[in-house]
Structure formats: C-alpha cells, structure tokens
Design an enzyme around this catalytic site. Structure first.
Site, mmCIF file in Angstrom:
data_model
loop_
_atom_site.group_PDB
_atom_site.id
_atom_site.type_symbol
_atom_site.label_atom_id
_atom_site.label_comp_id
_atom_site.label_asym_id
_atom_site.label_seq_id
_atom_site.Cartn_x
_atom_site.Cartn_y
_atom_site.Cartn_z
ATOM 1 C CG HIS A 193 -1.764 -0.975 1.245
ATOM 2 N ND1 HIS A 193 -2.511 -1.527 2.207
ATOM 3 C CD2 HIS A 193 -2.318 -1.777 0.250
ATOM 4 C CE1 HIS A 193 -3.476 -2.522 1.928
ATOM 5 N NE2 HIS A 193 -3.278 -2.992 0.425
ATOM 6 C CB CYS A 218 4.038 20.535 -4.543
ATOM 7 S SG CYS A 218 5.506 20.165 -5.754
#
Length: 249
Positions: A113, A146
């Site tokens: 995952h 970001c």
C-alpha cells in the site's frame, strides 16, 4: 550438506504496529469503527477535491505519531529472522516503514500500500520526506502545497479509490507462490487483493500460520492459529523457524 531452509513469506497488517503506538484502523477499537467519516481523509476523490478534508488529514498525520514511532519486538523479530539467514520476504499492508527501521533490508520488504514516510505532488509527481511536510504543518501551514509547482501534496500511499501498483502485486504474487511457509501477522485478511495471498500460498502447498488477535477467514485452513499478542508471539515463532522446527510451527 546442510538441509536447505524453506522460504518464508510474512504478510503483516496493522496489528503488528499497534505496540508501536500506531492505531489499528479496522479492529474492534479501530479508527474506522470509532469515526467512519475519517475514511474520506484517505480516499483519493475527497482528498484531492476538498481543502477541508486535506486539513483534517494533515492534523491526523500530525497527531497520529506514526513518523516518530519505533519498531517493536515483532518488527525486530522479523529482522532477526532475516539476519539468521532464513530466506524470507515481508509483504506488508502497512505504510509506516517500521520493518526497514527495525533493520530489514528494503529489498526484502514489499510495501503493498505504499509508504507514509514520503509525500508526492499530485501534479508534478516530485517526491519528498513526510517529516519535512509535517514540520510545515507544525509551523502553521494547514494544507502544505508542493514547493515546486504549488500542487496538492499527498502521502505516497495507495488511497481508497486507487489501484495497487501492478508491479508490486506481481512481486507479492511471486513470493506467495514460491514460499514454503506463509505467516499472516496482524492482518484482518479482509482487504483485497492482499487477502488473496494466503490462498495462493496454500494452493502451492505452503504451511499457513495465522498470528492475529481476532478470527480471520483463513483460520480453519491454517496449520496453526496463534492468538497471543504479536510482540510476544513473533519472537517465539521466529526462534522455531530459525531452529528448523517446522513440524511444530
């Protein structure tokens, strides 16, 4: 000539990390049981669409303590198994990086995952450390973007609504087919496709050992079911495997 040691595959779920202070999401006292609405914080659609969901997500990560968590006796036991020279791979549903922190080589760990130890921009795909993003949250940024392009930052985990990486799945499938012993540790064995891995191993003749606090769908098919706390059970089980005691294991 010494006898060839059997290949051991270990599927680990949230239960192995609870003694490190990381909550079990699906157990009787897990987060999904206590707050079903929390699941949208790790669902890709709401996460990308809603600033408020992301803010809640960052607060959850900040408060969960996963980044500062330390490996426990269960993680260390599996690292001991590898150091003893037993051929093994860990297939983990966890995203906490604690197997590697315990000393397992990264090449021996297949993260089904993804990992929560890193973040990735949803737009430009640049990768960075989760710890740095959480430092920005602690400094007052409730939805850090970001720094390269201003896009949405997300953990490098597989969120609900996303498919697992096909290359990672192929690696896990190959390990399940090749092993002679399959340990299912701290996993509900409900989440697909990881829940198929014990069946694949059984179909190839592997011995299945389930170590879990709650019953699983594989208990009747297992050669052994262990209900002891994982941090107590795994060190003992590893000693049996290192000693080649597969008849009783």
């Amino acid at each position: 000539m010494s006898e060839k040691r059997p290949m051991v595959a270990v599927l680990t779920g949230a239960g192995i990390s609870t003694d490190s202070g990381i909550p079990d999401y699906r157990g009787p006292q897990g987060l999904w049981q206590r707050d079903p609405s929390a699941q949208e914080m790790v669902t890709i659609g709401p996460y990308l669409a809603s600033t408020e969901v992301r803010r809640r997500s960052w607060l959850m990560r900040r408060d969960a303590g996963a980044i500062g968590a330390e490996p426990n006796a269960g993680h260390r036991a599996l690292a001991d198994l590898e150091r003893a020279g037993v051929p093994m791979r860990v297939l983990t549903q966890n995203v906490d990086g604690l197997h590697q922190a315990a000393g397992l080589p990264a090449r021996k760990v297949i993260e089904l995952h993804g990992t929560a130890t890193e973040v990735q921009c949803a737009r430009c795909r640049v990768v960075g450390p989760m710890a740095a993003a959480l430092e920005r949250v602690a400094a007052g940024e409730d939805d850090p973007a970001c720094e390269q392009c201003g896009g949405v930052l997300r953990p490098r985990t597989v969120m609900f609504g996303e498919a697992l990486d096909e290359r990672v799945l192929a690696q896990a499938d190959a390990v399940a087919k090749a092993c002679q012993v399959f340990l299912a540790v701290g996993s509900s064995l409900q989440v697909m496709p990881a829940a198929l891995l014990p069946r694949i191993a059984l179909e190839r003749g592997a011995k299945l050992i389930v170590v879990n606090g709650e019953p699983t769908a594989y208990d009747e098919a297992a050669h052994e079911v262990i209900r002891e706390p994982i941090s107590e059970a795994l060190p003992k089980l590893v000693r049996r495997l290192v000693n080649g005691d597969l008849a009783r294991a």
